[in-house]
Design a protein around this motif. Structure first.
Motif, mmCIF file in Angstrom:
data_model
loop_
_atom_site.group_PDB
_atom_site.id
_atom_site.type_symbol
_atom_site.label_atom_id
_atom_site.label_comp_id
_atom_site.label_asym_id
_atom_site.label_seq_id
_atom_site.Cartn_x
_atom_site.Cartn_y
_atom_site.Cartn_z
ATOM 1 N N GLN A 212 36.491 39.674 42.047
ATOM 2 C CA GLN A 212 35.076 39.792 42.384
ATOM 3 C C GLN A 212 34.403 40.847 41.517
ATOM 4 N N ALA A 213 35.078 41.971 41.329
ATOM 5 C CA ALA A 213 34.514 43.052 40.520
ATOM 6 C C ALA A 213 34.296 42.598 39.086
ATOM 7 N N ILE A 214 35.272 41.911 38.517
ATOM 8 C CA ILE A 214 35.147 41.433 37.133
ATOM 9 C C ILE A 214 33.992 40.449 37.004
ATOM 10 N N GLN A 215 33.892 39.516 37.973
ATOM 11 C CA GLN A 215 32.827 38.516 37.933
ATOM 12 C C GLN A 215 31.448 39.162 38.044
ATOM 13 N N GLU A 216 31.286 40.078 39.010
ATOM 14 C CA GLU A 216 29.986 40.698 39.224
ATOM 15 C C GLU A 216 29.605 41.604 38.053
ATOM 16 N N PHE A 217 30.570 42.365 37.539
ATOM 17 C CA PHE A 217 30.269 43.274 36.447
ATOM 18 C C PHE A 217 29.971 42.497 35.171
ATOM 19 N N GLY B 172 32.424 49.981 31.443
ATOM 20 C CA GLY B 172 33.361 49.260 32.292
ATOM 21 C C GLY B 172 33.409 49.860 33.681
ATOM 22 N N PHE B 173 34.416 49.487 34.448
ATOM 23 C CA PHE B 173 34.491 49.958 35.827
ATOM 24 C C PHE B 173 35.930 50.289 36.208
ATOM 25 N N MET B 174 36.045 51.109 37.237
ATOM 26 C CA MET B 174 37.323 51.404 37.881
ATOM 27 C C MET B 174 37.133 51.227 39.380
ATOM 28 N N ILE B 175 38.165 50.779 40.055
ATOM 29 C CA ILE B 175 38.131 50.657 41.514
ATOM 30 C C ILE B 175 39.138 51.620 42.108
ATOM 31 N N LEU B 176 38.668 52.440 43.050
ATOM 32 C CA LEU B 176 39.518 53.404 43.761
ATOM 33 C C LEU B 176 39.492 53.071 45.245
ATOM 34 N N GLU B 177 40.427 53.635 45.997
ATOM 35 C CA GLU B 177 40.459 53.444 47.450
ATOM 36 C C GLU B 177 40.665 54.793 48.115
ATOM 37 N N ASN B 178 39.796 55.106 49.117
ATOM 38 C CA ASN B 178 39.931 56.386 49.801
ATOM 39 C C ASN B 178 40.870 56.266 51.005
ATOM 40 N N SER B 179 40.976 57.336 51.765
ATOM 41 C CA SER B 179 41.915 57.366 52.900
ATOM 42 C C SER B 179 41.509 56.421 54.029
ATOM 43 N N ASN B 180 40.221 56.002 54.045
ATOM 44 C CA ASN B 180 39.751 55.043 55.057
ATOM 45 C C ASN B 180 39.877 53.606 54.577
ATOM 46 N N ILE C 221 38.056 44.785 26.035
ATOM 47 C CA ILE C 221 39.176 45.544 25.469
ATOM 48 C C ILE C 221 40.224 45.794 26.546
ATOM 49 N N GLN C 222 41.425 46.099 26.120
ATOM 50 C CA GLN C 222 42.511 46.418 27.037
ATOM 51 C C GLN C 222 42.848 47.904 26.908
ATOM 52 N N GLN C 223 43.024 48.590 28.015
ATOM 53 C CA GLN C 223 43.436 49.984 27.979
ATOM 54 C C GLN C 223 44.179 50.329 29.262
ATOM 55 N N THR C 224 45.051 51.311 29.168
ATOM 56 C CA THR C 224 45.859 51.740 30.300
ATOM 57 C C THR C 224 45.378 53.110 30.767
ATOM 58 N N GLU C 225 45.031 53.211 32.042
ATOM 59 C CA GLU C 225 44.538 54.476 32.586
ATOM 60 C C GLU C 225 45.692 55.416 32.924
ATOM 61 N N ASP D 123 46.958 57.626 38.517
ATOM 62 C CA ASP D 123 47.644 56.607 39.311
ATOM 63 C C ASP D 123 46.833 56.106 40.496
ATOM 64 N N PHE D 124 45.721 56.795 40.836
ATOM 65 C CA PHE D 124 44.921 56.341 41.981
ATOM 66 C C PHE D 124 43.952 55.213 41.596
ATOM 67 N N ILE D 125 43.874 54.859 40.332
ATOM 68 C CA ILE D 125 42.995 53.779 39.887
ATOM 69 C C ILE D 125 43.675 52.442 40.158
ATOM 70 N N LEU D 126 43.100 51.638 41.044
ATOM 71 C CA LEU D 126 43.693 50.353 41.410
ATOM 72 C C LEU D 126 43.570 49.345 40.284
ATOM 73 N N VAL D 127 42.385 49.303 39.665
ATOM 74 C CA VAL D 127 42.149 48.370 38.565
ATOM 75 C C VAL D 127 41.003 48.908 37.711
ATOM 76 N N SER D 128 41.047 48.603 36.425
ATOM 77 C CA SER D 128 39.950 48.988 35.545
ATOM 78 C C SER D 128 39.742 47.887 34.512
ATOM 79 N N LYS D 129 38.510 47.807 33.998
ATOM 80 C CA LYS D 129 38.166 46.800 32.988
ATOM 81 C C LYS D 129 37.046 47.369 32.131
ATOM 82 N N PHE D 130 37.229 47.286 30.791
ATOM 83 C CA PHE D 130 36.235 47.871 29.902
ATOM 84 C C PHE D 130 35.870 46.923 28.766
#
Length: 348
Positions: free
Chosen positions: A252-257, A305-313, A276-280, A283-290
């Protein structure tokens, strides 16, 4: 029955005869409509057709009103040249149009206005009729063009905001409650998210942002920028919030972005968009795309590009990052500092 039909025919004939009779004002308004509507449609071709229709209608309505008023003033001024109230009113309108189009934020724009007013003042003192009329007509035409375009741009920004806003039916929260310490450490209890602001960067709360800054998928939670007056001067980071019940995932993130970037391409803001492809490192980054792109507004090659993170909730945070390309580096230094400072528990 024949009498009724004959009456309708005569009335229709009278209407069309009157409509097509010579009329400078009407013909100019028709010419204005014929010229600007294709431009409006082309300029907004990246949006859905119903948005294009509304945008064209709003801009055309504003433009026709200003054009009609301008033609009336020109006709009146031709008969009574050097009318002080008309001259003052047109000058105020001209300055307002330049301010609205953000011409006056540049030093060159202020210099132009000062020189223009000086020349106009001498023409008024010397009472050179022909030049006075031409200057008044010039001010009205330029004001019309700038105000019409800004109305189109404003409606476009609003429609783009609506196009992305609350697409996932997010129940919006108050995300303005950021806590700040003397060490430039920010924490948001609602987001369960914090960071340290890198030196040279500035932080904007959602309440400080314009609709254009807020446009994106999710609810805007804040923005880090390298400027204290231009929220999108990069490097910048926009923070978007997604509650856990939305289930916002990678595809969904890739499509919307991607859709968001294609709108930027269609608007003519950027070009040469390349994934482009890159490695972050974090370790808390779930997914990234640039993607890399060429910025037509600030002529240079850059990266977004974007990164998706997840908090404690288990809420998701999407970081929209735009930065300058640095050879041999994953991110610019201030972006690396920001990412390294991210935390998911309150350490203030």
């Amino acid at each position: 029955m024949n009498q009724i039909l004959s009456k309708i025919k005569n009335q229709a004939s009278g209407f069309f005869s009157k409509f097509f009779s010579p009329s400078t004002t009407r013909n100019l308004l028709l010419l204005y409509t014929i010229l600007v509507v294709p431009f409006f449609i082309y300029h907004e071709s990246h949006l859905p057709w119903h948005y294009i229709f509304v945008l064209c209608f709003v801009s055309l309505f504003v433009g026709i009103i200003i054009t009609y008023a301008s033609l009336y003033l020109i006709q009146f001024y031709w008969k009574e040249t050097f009318h002080p109230l008309i001259e003052i009113g047109v000058l105020v309108l001209f300055i307002f149009a330049l301010w609205l189009a953000e011409v006056l934020i540049f030093e060159a724009g202020i210099v132009f206005l000062v020189i223009f007013i000086t020349i106009t003042f001498f023409i008024r003192i010397l009472q050179i009729t022909e030049y006075a009329r031409l200057i008044l007509a010039f001010c009205l035409v330029v004001s019309n063009a700038l105000i019409s375009f800004k109305s189109l741009q404003g409606a476009e920004i609003f429609s783009a905001y609506l196009l992305f806003k609350n697409k996932y039916q997010i129940e919006e929260k108050d995300l303005n409650k950021w806590t700040l310490t003397n060490n430039n450490q920010y924490w948001n209890e609602e987001l369960q998210f914090g960071f340290t602001l890198p030196e040279g960067m500035f932080f904007y709360k959602p309440e400080d942002l314009t609709l254009e800054n807020k446009t994106g998928v999710g609810q805007i939670a804040g923005l880090l920028s390298f400027s204290d007056h231009d929220a999108e001067r990069y490097p910048f980071v926009r923070i978007f919030y997604f509650p856990d019940y939305v289930g916002f995932e990678k595809n969904q993130a890739i499509q919307e972005f991607s859709e968001f970037l294609q709108i930027q391409v269609s608007k003519g803001d950027i070009e040469d968009l390349q994934e482009i492809q890159q490695t972050e490192v974090e370790d808390f980054i779930l997914v990234s795309k640039f993607w890399t792109f060429y910025d037509l507004m600030r002529p240079r090659y850059s990266k977004t590009g974007f990164m998706i993170l997840e908090n404690s909730n288990h809420d998701k945070l999407l970081l929209h990052i735009t930065e300058n390309l640095e050879k041999g580096e994953i991110h610019e230094q201030v972006i690396r500092e920001f990412l390294a400072s991210i935390r998911f528990r309150n350490g203030l």
